[in-house]
Scaffold this active site. Structure first.
Site, mmCIF file in Angstrom:
data_model
loop_
_atom_site.group_PDB
_atom_site.id
_atom_site.type_symbol
_atom_site.label_atom_id
_atom_site.label_comp_id
_atom_site.label_asym_id
_atom_site.label_seq_id
_atom_site.Cartn_x
_atom_site.Cartn_y
_atom_site.Cartn_z
ATOM 1 N N SER A 106 3.366 -2.078 10.318
ATOM 2 C CA SER A 106 4.806 -2.173 10.577
ATOM 3 C C SER A 106 5.422 -3.517 10.189
ATOM 4 O O SER A 106 6.339 -3.995 10.862
ATOM 5 C CB SER A 106 5.119 -1.824 12.035
ATOM 6 O OG SER A 106 4.801 -0.461 12.282
ATOM 7 N N GLU A 157 -5.345 -4.806 10.744
ATOM 8 C CA GLU A 157 -4.328 -3.767 10.909
ATOM 9 C C GLU A 157 -4.586 -2.994 12.203
ATOM 10 O O GLU A 157 -5.381 -2.033 12.207
ATOM 11 C CB GLU A 157 -4.384 -2.790 9.736
ATOM 12 C CG GLU A 157 -4.088 -3.429 8.393
ATOM 13 C CD GLU A 157 -3.458 -2.422 7.443
ATOM 14 O OE1 GLU A 157 -2.391 -2.724 6.910
ATOM 15 O OE2 GLU A 157 -4.012 -1.333 7.266
ATOM 16 N N GLY A 199 2.583 2.297 10.767
ATOM 17 C CA GLY A 199 3.572 3.358 10.624
ATOM 18 C C GLY A 199 4.308 3.700 11.908
ATOM 19 O O GLY A 199 4.992 4.721 11.980
ATOM 20 N N GLU A 221 -6.759 4.851 7.953
ATOM 21 C CA GLU A 221 -6.495 6.260 7.627
ATOM 22 C C GLU A 221 -7.713 6.883 6.948
ATOM 23 O O GLU A 221 -7.966 8.085 7.092
ATOM 24 C CB GLU A 221 -5.229 6.371 6.755
ATOM 25 C CG GLU A 221 -3.986 6.157 7.611
ATOM 26 C CD GLU A 221 -2.788 5.591 6.891
ATOM 27 O OE1 GLU A 221 -2.753 5.595 5.655
ATOM 28 O OE2 GLU A 221 -1.868 5.111 7.589
ATOM 29 N N ASN A 268 0.876 -1.179 0.000
ATOM 30 C CA ASN A 268 0.000 0.000 0.000
ATOM 31 C C ASN A 268 0.913 1.229 0.000
ATOM 32 O O ASN A 268 1.509 1.550 1.020
ATOM 33 C CB ASN A 268 -0.877 -0.058 1.258
ATOM 34 C CG ASN A 268 -1.675 1.217 1.476
ATOM 35 O OD1 ASN A 268 -1.767 2.060 0.585
ATOM 36 N ND2 ASN A 268 -2.256 1.355 2.663
ATOM 37 N N HIS A 317 -9.441 1.262 5.062
ATOM 38 C CA HIS A 317 -8.169 1.477 5.756
ATOM 39 C C HIS A 317 -8.403 2.464 6.906
ATOM 40 O O HIS A 317 -9.188 3.413 6.772
ATOM 41 C CB HIS A 317 -7.123 2.025 4.777
ATOM 42 C CG HIS A 317 -5.752 2.017 5.369
ATOM 43 N ND1 HIS A 317 -5.344 2.960 6.289
ATOM 44 C CD2 HIS A 317 -4.721 1.167 5.217
ATOM 45 C CE1 HIS A 317 -4.102 2.681 6.662
ATOM 46 N NE2 HIS A 317 -3.700 1.602 6.028
ATOM 47 N N LYS A 358 0.087 4.254 -0.271
ATOM 48 C CA LYS A 358 -0.550 5.446 0.323
ATOM 49 C C LYS A 358 -0.337 6.658 -0.592
ATOM 50 O O LYS A 358 -0.321 6.482 -1.809
ATOM 51 C CB LYS A 358 -0.039 5.677 1.753
ATOM 52 C CG LYS A 358 -0.160 4.404 2.591
ATOM 53 C CD LYS A 358 0.050 4.612 4.061
ATOM 54 C CE LYS A 358 -0.081 3.278 4.772
ATOM 55 N NZ LYS A 358 -0.057 3.398 6.220
HETATM 56 P P1 PGA Z 1 2.896 0.357 7.570
HETATM 57 O O1 PGA Z 1 1.400 0.565 6.968
HETATM 58 O O2 PGA Z 1 3.388 -0.963 7.003
HETATM 59 O O3 PGA Z 1 3.676 1.536 7.064
HETATM 60 O O4 PGA Z 1 2.767 0.292 9.038
HETATM 61 C C1 PGA Z 1 0.541 -0.526 6.802
HETATM 62 C C2 PGA Z 1 -0.765 -0.045 6.254
HETATM 63 O O5 PGA Z 1 -1.234 1.031 6.674
HETATM 64 O O6 PGA Z 1 -1.392 -0.707 5.404
#
Ligand code: PGA
Length: 261
Positions: free
Chosen positions: A223, A179, A185, A111, A17, A109, A19
């Site tokens: 992560s 997640e 992140g 976010e 992803n 997601h 983003k």
């Molecule tokens: P990250 O993000 O691997 O940077 O923690 C995962 C995600 O949000 O899908």
């Protein structure tokens, strides 16, 4: 903890992803590097897809169409609107993503749930829209740190699962990504036991609600890095990963993919 004998689930799925990261030239260069690395896997690799920003889907689909081994890599969107078309300024439909070359779309997601106030009901409609368009939905679920600390993780996830997955979902068109919001992140990950507990519970819920619920791919995200990929992807109830930051560079993403080979 059982780590070797994998359940009879379809091929694992590892999704990057990106983003809101990526301009054309560097994105094309990373995709070409990734294809070269995937060529080395010669049939041993899990299913792999990249979900770039929507502006890059058509460009990268063009690259994959002409590059050697381009079919080894899938493409997806990061969100879609529930409608097929209409007066929704700034939005994109699942049909448009498919037309641009996407075979997947991430929905729900955290976010988007946080930044855009998306509820599980909206997420379910988006996933249904993906199915209507003929692409697979990767439906994200996750608890906040406060919910985990209050001992509410499984309740929160059960409710999100129930409300976010449309009735017509099948293993062939739906993957679920667990997640934990506090792991995205941040460099923090749940313990192996916590991941196993959640995935086992989600599997139980899926088998109760869907005829082929035993076959939906359950991804872990938050992560995932080259350093922890083998341990996480080796857990029996984990059928793949949704990877953010560590999917931006082909070399890092490849180390994660090869941890599952
Ligand atoms: P990250 O993000 O691997 O940077 O923690 C995962 C995600 O949000 O899908």
């Amino acid at each position: 903890m059982a780590k070797t004998s994998k359940s009879p689930i379809p091929r694992p799925l590892i999704v990057g992803n990106w983003k809101m990261n990526g301009l054309r030239a560097p994105a094309v260069s990373e995709i070409k590097k990734l294809l070269k690395l995937l060529a080395k896997a010669a049939g041993r690799a899990p299913e792999v897809a990249i979900c770039p920003p929507a502006t890059l889907v058509a460009t990268l689909a063009g690259v994959l169409k002409t590059a050697a081994g381009g079919r080894r890599l899938g493409l997806g969107g990061q969100d879609c609107h529930a409608s097929a078309s209409g007066a929704h300024t700034g939005d994109l439909s699942a049909e448009m993503l498919k037309d641009a070359g996407a075979a997947f779309v991430i929905v729900g997601h955290s976010e988007r749930r946080t930044d855009h106030g998306e509820s599980s009901n909206m997420v379910r409609e988006k996933a249904a829209a993906a199915h209507r368009a003929g692409i697979a939905a990767i439906i994200c679920l996750g608890e906040s740190l406060a919910e985990r600390e209050a001992g509410r993780t499984l309740d929160v996830l059960r409710r999100q699962l129930e409300e976010s997955v449309p009735a017509g979902a099948k293993a062939a068109n739906t993957a679920i990504a667990y997640e934990p919001i506090w792991a995205i992140g941040t460099g923090r990950t749940p313990t192996e036991a916590q991941i196993v507990e959640v995935h086992t519970d989600l599997r139980r819920q899926l088998t109760q609600h869907f005829a082929d619920g035993g076959k939906f791919r359950l991804l872990y995200g938050g992560s995932v890095k080259p350093e922890n990929a083998a341990a996480i992807l080796g857990l029996d109830p984990v059928n793949g990963a949704l990877v953010g930051g560590a999917s931006l560079k082909a070399a890092d993403f490849w180390r994660i993919i090869s941890a599952r080979m």
